[in-house]
Design a protein around this motif. Structure first.
Motif: not given
Ligand SMILES: Cc1cc2nc3c(=O)[nH]c(=O)nc-3n(C[C@H](O)[C@H](O)[C@H](O)COP(=O)(O)OP(=O)(O)OC[C@H]3O[C@@H](n4cnc5c(N)ncnc54)[C@H](O)[C@@H]3O)c2cc1C
Length: 262
Positions: A36, A38-40, A43-44, A48, A50, A56, A58, A60
């Motif tokens: 993916r 980055k920044p993504d 990830e907030m 979160e 993997w 790859d 994520i 969440f």
């Protein structure tokens, strides 16, 4: 902008809240066949992590929106707050800005005669609406299938190297969206049957659990097993825009004009 929107919707979706019925809070897994970028922003998101498959990915916590129910909720808030709605086609925004717009000779609409501001959310219409005529706006066709599958209570997506994007997205009601397609500059407005089959095939591979549990208990499901669960096929033209969203206020006119589209 995405994250602020998420936070507002997270609050709206709180158990016991007025809009709870519009949202389903759920676990989401996203798999990517390529790393993916980055920044993504994801990830907030809460919780979160993997998921550890594909190249790859994520996982969440997030929410899905039952959009027809949510739009009803928003409209009832608007009307309760004193809002009124006039549905009509607009040729040029000047008619709204200058207050010269009339629906028909016998329709009185004082709000239209003296607006405090004009907010232009014309979506794909921004391409042709007079006074806007934004050539950067173009259609990104999308097709989906809505299934009845109340046993699915998590979301999953897969982005493949060939550009295909497959997802399952449950709604609070027990309906499940399976998608999808991303087809820039394709204006065809109706679902294509071959695309529906392709979406069901990809959806079943991504998540065999979308098939009815009684079938899965005795054998592997096929897409023919999904057909009886189809509620409708969906298709629409997303309002894409080269350069991204246009969000700006134009002053110096009779009233401020706010553009919010694309
Ligand atoms: C198949 C599909 C799946 C999607 N899934 C998701 C998803 O899961 N999550 C997500 O966030 N987004 C999703 N989207 C995208 C989402 O639907 C759009 O981003 C969103 O609807 C855009 O909202 P908008 O209000 O800007 O434009 P629109 O919803 O297109 O609204 C524009 C409005 O302006 C009106 N209009 C235009 N011109 C005029 C005129 N001259 N006079 C009067 N009225 C006019 C139109 O009639 C329309 O009602 C999906 C889209 C598609 C097609």
């Amino acid at each position: 902008m995405d994250f602020e929107t998420f936070q507002m919707m997270w609050e709206l979706s709180a158990p016991g809240g007025p809009a709870e019925k519009c949202f389903l809070r759920l676990n989401q897994e996203e798999y990517h066949c390529e790393e993916r970028p980055k920044p993504d922003i994801l990830e907030m998101m809460p919780d979160e992590a993997w998921p550890g498959r594909a190249v790859d990915g994520i996982a969440f916590t997030t929410l899905t929106i039952d959009t027809p129910v949510y739009l009803d909720y928003l409209m009832s808030r608007f009307v309760k707050g004193g809002g009124s709605v006039v549905r009509a086609s607009v040729q040029h925004i000047d008619a709204l800005v200058d207050g010269t717009y009339s629906i028909s000779d016998d329709t009185e609409s004082p709000e239209l005669a003296s607006p405090h501001a004009v907010v232009v959310c014309a979506g794909l219409g921004a391409r042709t609406l007079g006074g806007v005529e934004d050539e950067n706006v173009y259609p990104i066709r999308g097709q989906t299938v809505l299934l009845r599958a109340p046993w699915v209570r998590f979301g999953r997506t897969l982005s493949s190297e060939d550009g295909t994007w497959t997802y399952i997205m449950p709604r609070k009601s027990g309906d499940l969206i399976v998608g999808g397609t991303i087809e820039p500059n394709d204006w065809y407005p109706a679902p294509r049957p071959e695309t529906t089959r392709d979406i069901l095939e990809r959806g079943l591979t991504l998540c065999p659990d979308i098939a009815p549990p009684d079938i899965r208990a005795v054998r592997d499901a096929t897409i023919d097993d999904l057909v009886p669960t189809i509620i409708e096929e969906g298709c629409g033209l997303r309002p894409g825009r080269k350069g991204g969203i246009r969000l700006e206020v134009e002053s110096g006119r009779k009233v401020p004009v706010m553009y919010n589209y694309g």
